[in-house]
Design a protein around this motif. Sequence first.
Motif, PDB file in Angstrom:
ATOM      1  N   UNK A  77       0.860  -1.178   0.000  1.00 18.79           N
ATOM      2  CA  UNK A  77       0.000   0.000   0.000  1.00 18.79           C
ATOM      3  C   UNK A  77       0.903   1.237   0.000  1.00 18.79           C
ATOM      4  N   UNK A  78       1.085   1.927  -1.137  1.00 18.20           N
ATOM      5  CA  UNK A  78       1.877   3.164  -1.145  1.00 18.20           C
ATOM      6  C   UNK A  78       0.980   4.375  -0.860  1.00 18.20           C
ATOM      7  N   UNK A  79       1.549   5.387  -0.196  1.00 18.49           N
ATOM      8  CA  UNK A  79       0.766   6.562   0.186  1.00 18.49           C
ATOM      9  C   UNK A  79       1.474   7.860  -0.165  1.00 18.49           C
ATOM     10  N   UNK A  80       0.718   8.797  -0.711  1.00 11.15           N
ATOM     11  CA  UNK A  80       1.145  10.183  -0.938  1.00 11.15           C
ATOM     12  C   UNK A  80       0.801  10.955   0.329  1.00 11.15           C
ATOM     13  N   UNK A  85       6.280  10.380   1.587  1.00  8.06           N
ATOM     14  CA  UNK A  85       5.493   9.214   1.207  1.00  8.06           C
ATOM     15  C   UNK A  85       5.717   8.095   2.207  1.00  8.06           C
ATOM     16  N   UNK A  86       4.809   7.138   2.166  1.00 10.33           N
ATOM     17  CA  UNK A  86       4.932   5.972   3.025  1.00 10.33           C
ATOM     18  C   UNK A  86       4.414   4.743   2.313  1.00 10.33           C
ATOM     19  N   UNK A  87       4.662   3.601   2.902  1.00  9.09           N
ATOM     20  CA  UNK A  87       4.150   2.343   2.358  1.00  9.09           C
ATOM     21  C   UNK A  87       4.008   1.342   3.493  1.00  9.09           C
ATOM     22  N   UNK A 143       5.456  13.793  -3.797  1.00  6.83           N
ATOM     23  CA  UNK A 143       5.134  12.682  -2.889  1.00  6.83           C
ATOM     24  C   UNK A 143       4.699  11.446  -3.672  1.00  6.83           C
ATOM     25  N   UNK A 144       4.004  11.641  -4.768  1.00  7.46           N
ATOM     26  CA  UNK A 144       3.586  10.514  -5.599  1.00  7.46           C
ATOM     27  C   UNK A 144       4.792   9.834  -6.237  1.00  7.46           C
ATOM     28  N   UNK A 145       5.764  10.629  -6.691  1.00  7.80           N
ATOM     29  CA  UNK A 145       6.999  10.047  -7.242  1.00  7.80           C
ATOM     30  C   UNK A 145       7.742   9.265  -6.160  1.00  7.80           C
ATOM     31  N   UNK A 172       8.721   4.980   5.433  1.00  5.01           N
ATOM     32  CA  UNK A 172       8.382   6.393   5.470  1.00  5.01           C
ATOM     33  C   UNK A 172       9.573   7.194   4.969  1.00  5.01           C
ATOM     34  N   UNK A 173       9.334   8.143   4.072  1.00  4.31           N
ATOM     35  CA  UNK A 173      10.409   8.966   3.533  1.00  4.31           C
ATOM     36  C   UNK A 173       9.903  10.359   3.188  1.00  4.31           C
ATOM     37  N   UNK A 174      10.689  11.339   3.532  1.00  7.15           N
ATOM     38  CA  UNK A 174      10.424  12.690   3.064  1.00  7.15           C
ATOM     39  C   UNK A 174      10.617  12.686   1.560  1.00  7.15           C
TER      40      UNK A 174
END
Length: 177
Positions: A77-80, A85-87, A143-145, A172-174
């Motif tokens: 599950x990837x997230x903007x 972003x997170x997953x 964030x989508x990238x 999680x990443x900036x």
Amino acid sequence: MTSEEKSMIADCRIMVIGATNFIDRVKAELDKSGFKSINIVLGNDVHTEIGLVDIVAEYTGESYTHVKGNAAIPIIYPFDFVEGAGAIVIMPDDDNELQHKDNLRLWAAEYMAGYCAFWNMEGCDWLHSALPKIREGKTSEAAQRTAAHICARIAANIAVGRNVKHFPRFYLSKNLE
């Protein structure tokens, strides 16, 4: 990447569940990683059988819709999260409690921000400050990238048999740019 790892990627099946607004970015990142047969199952096609493909991606918007057959494959599950972003990864033997969340993106952002605060993790302040924007439904191309890149890296690591963090842990990443 070795030829053996490329072959492992070609034979791997993973489901990616996310938002339609960055489906093309996820597909491009997966293609760069070596996944070639990508099948997109949209929310209105929930009765589609999962075929023999490298990646099965289901994009249904804010909530998870169940795919017929309940495939025993890893789910990413990837997230903007606007400023990053997170997953979250659910492995086949994990209990997938995420499938019943109504606003999974907001739930994940609040869960990750709370987890970071509880464990006093460094580098998570940006997520806490982004929560009001996430609640408003704002999104970010950067964030989508970042989410697409994280997703592809996780998928490749799963395919070649590397250990990956799975729920209740997360990525999680900036924003990368």
